[in-house]
Design an enzyme around this catalytic site. Structure first.
Site, mmCIF file in Angstrom:
data_model
loop_
_atom_site.group_PDB
_atom_site.id
_atom_site.type_symbol
_atom_site.label_atom_id
_atom_site.label_comp_id
_atom_site.label_asym_id
_atom_site.label_seq_id
_atom_site.Cartn_x
_atom_site.Cartn_y
_atom_site.Cartn_z
ATOM 1 N N GLY A 114 7.853 -12.504 7.673
ATOM 2 C CA GLY A 114 7.372 -11.525 6.688
ATOM 3 C C GLY A 114 8.291 -10.338 6.471
ATOM 4 C CG ASP A 115 10.708 -7.990 9.181
ATOM 5 O OD1 ASP A 115 9.819 -7.214 8.780
ATOM 6 O OD2 ASP A 115 11.188 -7.953 10.324
ATOM 7 C CG PHE A 171 -4.334 8.962 6.824
ATOM 8 C CD1 PHE A 171 -3.059 8.736 6.342
ATOM 9 C CD2 PHE A 171 -4.831 10.257 6.793
ATOM 10 C CE1 PHE A 171 -2.287 9.764 5.832
ATOM 11 C CE2 PHE A 171 -4.075 11.299 6.287
ATOM 12 C CZ PHE A 171 -2.802 11.058 5.804
ATOM 13 C CG PHE A 200 12.403 -8.690 15.375
ATOM 14 C CD1 PHE A 200 12.367 -9.358 16.590
ATOM 15 C CD2 PHE A 200 11.514 -7.631 15.181
ATOM 16 C CE1 PHE A 200 11.464 -8.996 17.580
ATOM 17 C CE2 PHE A 200 10.607 -7.264 16.164
ATOM 18 C CZ PHE A 200 10.584 -7.943 17.370
ATOM 19 C CE1 TYR A 211 -1.569 -1.977 6.101
ATOM 20 C CE2 TYR A 211 0.667 -2.516 5.389
ATOM 21 C CZ TYR A 211 -0.305 -1.576 5.688
ATOM 22 O OH TYR A 211 -0.015 -0.247 5.562
HETATM 23 N N1 UDP Z 1 12.734 -4.373 14.282
HETATM 24 C C1 UDP Z 1 13.537 -4.966 15.260
HETATM 25 N N2 UDP Z 1 13.094 -4.949 16.545
HETATM 26 C C2 UDP Z 1 11.914 -4.357 16.930
HETATM 27 C C3 UDP Z 1 11.124 -3.743 15.937
HETATM 28 C C4 UDP Z 1 11.557 -3.768 14.609
HETATM 29 O O1 UDP Z 1 14.604 -5.516 14.952
HETATM 30 O O2 UDP Z 1 11.583 -4.407 18.125
HETATM 31 C C5 UDP Z 1 13.192 -4.392 12.873
HETATM 32 C C6 UDP Z 1 12.215 -5.065 11.932
HETATM 33 O O3 UDP Z 1 12.472 -6.444 11.858
HETATM 34 C C7 UDP Z 1 12.499 -4.332 10.621
HETATM 35 C C8 UDP Z 1 12.896 -2.937 11.059
HETATM 36 O O4 UDP Z 1 13.278 -3.046 12.437
HETATM 37 O O5 UDP Z 1 13.602 -4.924 9.955
HETATM 38 C C9 UDP Z 1 11.772 -1.928 10.951
HETATM 39 O O6 UDP Z 1 10.622 -2.487 11.558
HETATM 40 P P1 UDP Z 1 9.328 -1.624 11.903
HETATM 41 O O7 UDP Z 1 8.407 -2.540 12.662
HETATM 42 O O8 UDP Z 1 9.734 -0.343 12.548
HETATM 43 O O9 UDP Z 1 8.720 -1.245 10.495
HETATM 44 P P2 UDP Z 1 8.269 -2.175 9.253
HETATM 45 O O10 UDP Z 1 9.516 -2.373 8.433
HETATM 46 O O11 UDP Z 1 7.710 -3.444 9.800
HETATM 47 O O12 UDP Z 1 7.263 -1.345 8.533
#
Ligand code: UDP
Length: 326
Positions: A283-284, A72, A207, A140
């Protein structure tokens, strides 16, 4: 079976160590505590050390006759990997190669590897199965993708048998709240939504609400931490019985939007989650949902806590408990 867990003091690793210990495995955690917590290691033995310390790795493998390794240890934040790729290539590739060298030198040839949905990059279709093209879009994801490639070569050349598990969104906590999600700083949606509900966080920033999804927010596949750990146990059993190398996508196969997660957080906590809407996070992708049909079919992996409500409930119990602890 004697198992080395690298990163066993981290979020997923600590749940894994506890599960393996309870199942009767002899477990040794190796962790440098750069992101993990010593008090999260609830079973087995603990050795503090870094994958960058070849002498420490050699001593570790010399001291224990490991049958398998669950790896991990690594850096996990997509945004940080874009800002500081060197950290990711050092920790996730150089550190991992050091681990593989030590395994080879001590004839340990079974490995379960933490991979990620980020190896796929922008989804070309959902749900994402194992055939989906792999085009990582951040450092990553690249480090995990390259490691999967290295594992193919090491299997062919050195007989290293591995199972790569590509996690979607790991979430939740131990049902008895003995362990839970602990990142510093916390960046994940569920713990932040719950902290906003508790009043610990002024408000949750969503976001982006202009995505091409039903409610405009991103859709993710949340998988309970214990269901994720169950898959690792199945992987260890597969390798122990002489099984060949595999790679599986691991999620519930059901997507929830950020707004849906917030609604569930409000129901579970009985409190309002104060929200503000911000810009998209770089990156989302709009949608990430796993097709986990292959691991279900091959190993009969079945999630015990598939309902988002249950995942958030366990996370909530953990948040309340850490509050009491201060
Ligand atoms: N997200 C959000 N606000 C936050 C944290 C996350 O809107 O403060 C959104 C993020 O853009 C994604 C989803 O929640 O669409 C899950 O994000 P997280 O960081 O939990 O996991 P990831 O998808 O990055 O692995």
């Amino acid at each position: 079976m004697k198992v080395l867990v690298t990163g066993g003091a981290g979020y997923i690793g600590s749940h894994m160590v506890r599960m393996l210990d309870e199942l009767g495995y002899a477990v040794v955690t190796f962790d440098d505590l750069s992101a993990g917590f010593r008090d999260a290691v609830l079973g087995g033995e603990f050795v503090q050390g870094s994958l960058h310390d070849k002498a420490a790795l050699s001593a570790l493998f010399g001291a224990y006759q490991f049958d398998a390794v669950v790896h991990f240890a690594g850096s996990i934040a997509v945004g940080e990997s874009v800002r500081d790729p060197a950290k990711y290539y050092q920790n996730n590739l150089v550190g991992t190669l050091n681990l593989f060298d030590a395994m080879r030198a001590h004839a340990v040839n079974k490995l379960v590897f933490s991979s990620t949905a980020a190896i796929f990059g922008e989804p070309q279709y959902v749900p994402i199965d194992e055939q989906h093209p792999q085009l990582p879009i951040n450092p990553y994801g690249m480090t995990k993708w390259v490691t999967e490639r290295i594992l193919r070569d090491y299997d062919a050349a050195y007989g290293l048998r591995s199972v790569a598990l590509r996690y979607f969104n790991a979430a939740g906590a131990a049902p008895d709240a003995a362990l839970g999600e602990r990142h510093d700083p916390e960046t994940h949606l569920i713990p932040l939504a719950l902290r906003a509900a508790k009043g610990e966080l002024h408000e949750l920033t969503v976001f982006g609400a202009d995505y091409d999804t039903a409610d405009g927010t991103c859709i993710r596949d949340y998988i309970h931490i214990e269901d994720l750990c169950d898959a690792h146990v199945l992987a260890l059993q597969h390798l122990a019985s002489g099984g060949e190398s595999r790679a599986y996508n691991l999620g519930n196969g059901q997507g929830y939007s950020v707004k849906e997660v917030i609604q569930v957080a409000e129901r579970v906590s009985g409190k309002k989650v104060p929200v503000q809407y911000g810009p998209r996070r770089a990156g989302d992708p709009p949608r990430l949902v796993a097709d986990a049909g292959k691991i279900r079919k091959d190993w009969n992996w079945t999630p015990r806590f598939a309902a988002l409500e249950q995942i958030v409930e366990h996370a909530w119990q953990w948040e309340i408990k850490t509050d009491i602890k201060g």
